[in-house]
Design an enzyme around this catalytic site. Sequence first.
Site, PDB file in Angstrom:
ATOM      1  N   CYS A   1       0.878  -1.173   0.000  1.00  0.00           N
ATOM      2  CA  CYS A   1       0.000   0.000   0.000  1.00  0.00           C
ATOM      3  C   CYS A   1       0.913   1.220   0.000  1.00  0.00           C
ATOM      4  O   CYS A   1       1.779   1.348   0.869  1.00  0.00           O
ATOM      5  CB  CYS A   1      -0.848  -0.045   1.268  1.00  0.00           C
ATOM      6  SG  CYS A   1      -1.777   1.458   1.585  1.00  0.00           S
TER       7      CYS A   1
ATOM      8  N   CYS B   1      -0.858   3.921  -6.189  1.00  0.00           N
ATOM      9  CA  CYS B   1      -1.822   3.299  -5.271  1.00  0.00           C
ATOM     10  C   CYS B   1      -2.034   1.903  -5.824  1.00  0.00           C
ATOM     11  O   CYS B   1      -2.271   1.741  -7.031  1.00  0.00           O
ATOM     12  CB  CYS B   1      -3.142   4.078  -5.247  1.00  0.00           C
ATOM     13  SG  CYS B   1      -4.464   3.196  -4.381  1.00  0.00           S
TER      14      CYS B   1
ATOM     15  N   HIS C   1      -4.397  -0.058  -5.619  1.00  0.00           N
ATOM     16  CA  HIS C   1      -5.727  -0.342  -6.173  1.00  0.00           C
ATOM     17  C   HIS C   1      -5.778  -0.027  -7.682  1.00  0.00           C
ATOM     18  O   HIS C   1      -6.563  -0.632  -8.414  1.00  0.00           O
ATOM     19  CB  HIS C   1      -6.802   0.529  -5.500  1.00  0.00           C
ATOM     20  CG  HIS C   1      -7.261   0.030  -4.166  1.00  0.00           C
ATOM     21  ND1 HIS C   1      -6.469   0.040  -3.047  1.00  0.00           N
ATOM     22  CD2 HIS C   1      -8.454  -0.496  -3.769  1.00  0.00           C
ATOM     23  CE1 HIS C   1      -7.162  -0.441  -2.019  1.00  0.00           C
ATOM     24  NE2 HIS C   1      -8.366  -0.778  -2.439  1.00  0.00           N
TER      25      HIS C   1
HETATM   26  N1  DGL Z   1      -4.056   0.729  -1.913  1.00  0.00           N
HETATM   27  C1  DGL Z   1      -3.674   1.839  -1.119  1.00  0.00           C
HETATM   28  C2  DGL Z   1      -2.455   2.538  -1.689  1.00  0.00           C
HETATM   29  O1  DGL Z   1      -1.657   1.916  -2.371  1.00  0.00           O
HETATM   30  C3  DGL Z   1      -4.626   2.880  -0.647  1.00  0.00           C
HETATM   31  C4  DGL Z   1      -6.078   2.871  -0.759  1.00  0.00           C
HETATM   32  C5  DGL Z   1      -6.732   3.547   0.427  1.00  0.00           C
HETATM   33  O2  DGL Z   1      -6.924   4.777   0.417  1.00  0.00           O
HETATM   34  O3  DGL Z   1      -6.998   2.827   1.382  1.00  0.00           O
HETATM   35  O4  DGL Z   1      -2.245   3.698  -1.451  1.00  0.00           O
END
Ligand code: DGL
Length: 269
Positions: free
Chosen positions: A78, A190, A192
């Site tokens: 993350c 990110c 995601h």
């Molecule tokens: N997947 C996360 C990232 O790489 C963040 C998503 C969230 O805001 O929780 O920053």
Amino acid sequence: MSVKNLASHPIGIFDSGIGGLTVTRALINLLPNENILYFGDTAHHPYGEKSTAAIQSYSLKIAQLFLEKNCKLILIACNTASSAAFELLKDYVGEKATVMNVIDPLVQQLPKKYANKKIGLIGTKQTVNSNIYKKKVDQLNAGIHMTSYPTNLLASAIEEFGNHEIVNDLLRVYLDHPSLKNIEALILACTHYPIVKDKIANFYQHKIDIIDSSDIVAEAVKVQLAALNLLNTEPSVRKDFYISDYIESFVTSTKLFFDEDIQLEHYPL
Ligand code: DGL
């Protein structure tokens, strides 16, 4: 404990939700023998809107669980937690395990192709406001001009809807922002965002590079484990998934990412 035993210990991977699955998929493809513990902190998603102190406290609790489970390596899959909690986690974990983030492996690759170029970055509010990518990129002295824009609602939309058409509207609004004009590549800061990488590439009509860290991070984990002589040579026996809150969309996404019948364990932090 012998190195052979230690090599079979799991890699602990965490994210606020499904984002870290993009990195986990790449890691399993590259290192199929590794045992994996995945923690999706669904109860606290989205991390991007939380304070640094809150993200640090969630990350410490997850690291504590991974240490109890004897993880040999902890991967912060993350960007938001990598920017808010990596140094703290490294200090906390000390010699008990190796801690890696998703930012350093990607930044180190940039000068090869993007020296003296303008590249854009999208990420959560926390990641963009931390300015961590720009600071690290500037330290490389490669003449990379980085411009970033916080795409605040994107991770939540992906967490809820996956790669659904609805995300296109958000992307159009965010990617049209003047700060992302005339870039030669876009970093998906990110974990995601690779889930909607095709939509982002379509927005740019495939004219710029879309940089996704999944494979780069998986390769960095391989190099790190090899250097420590900790690559598992026996077939993997466990891939365990924990979530801090039971969310239907997480279950659906996990099944899309992994063909096997994944068991999710509810583990409130
Ligand atoms: N997947 C996360 C990232 O790489 C963040 C998503 C969230 O805001 O929780 O920053």
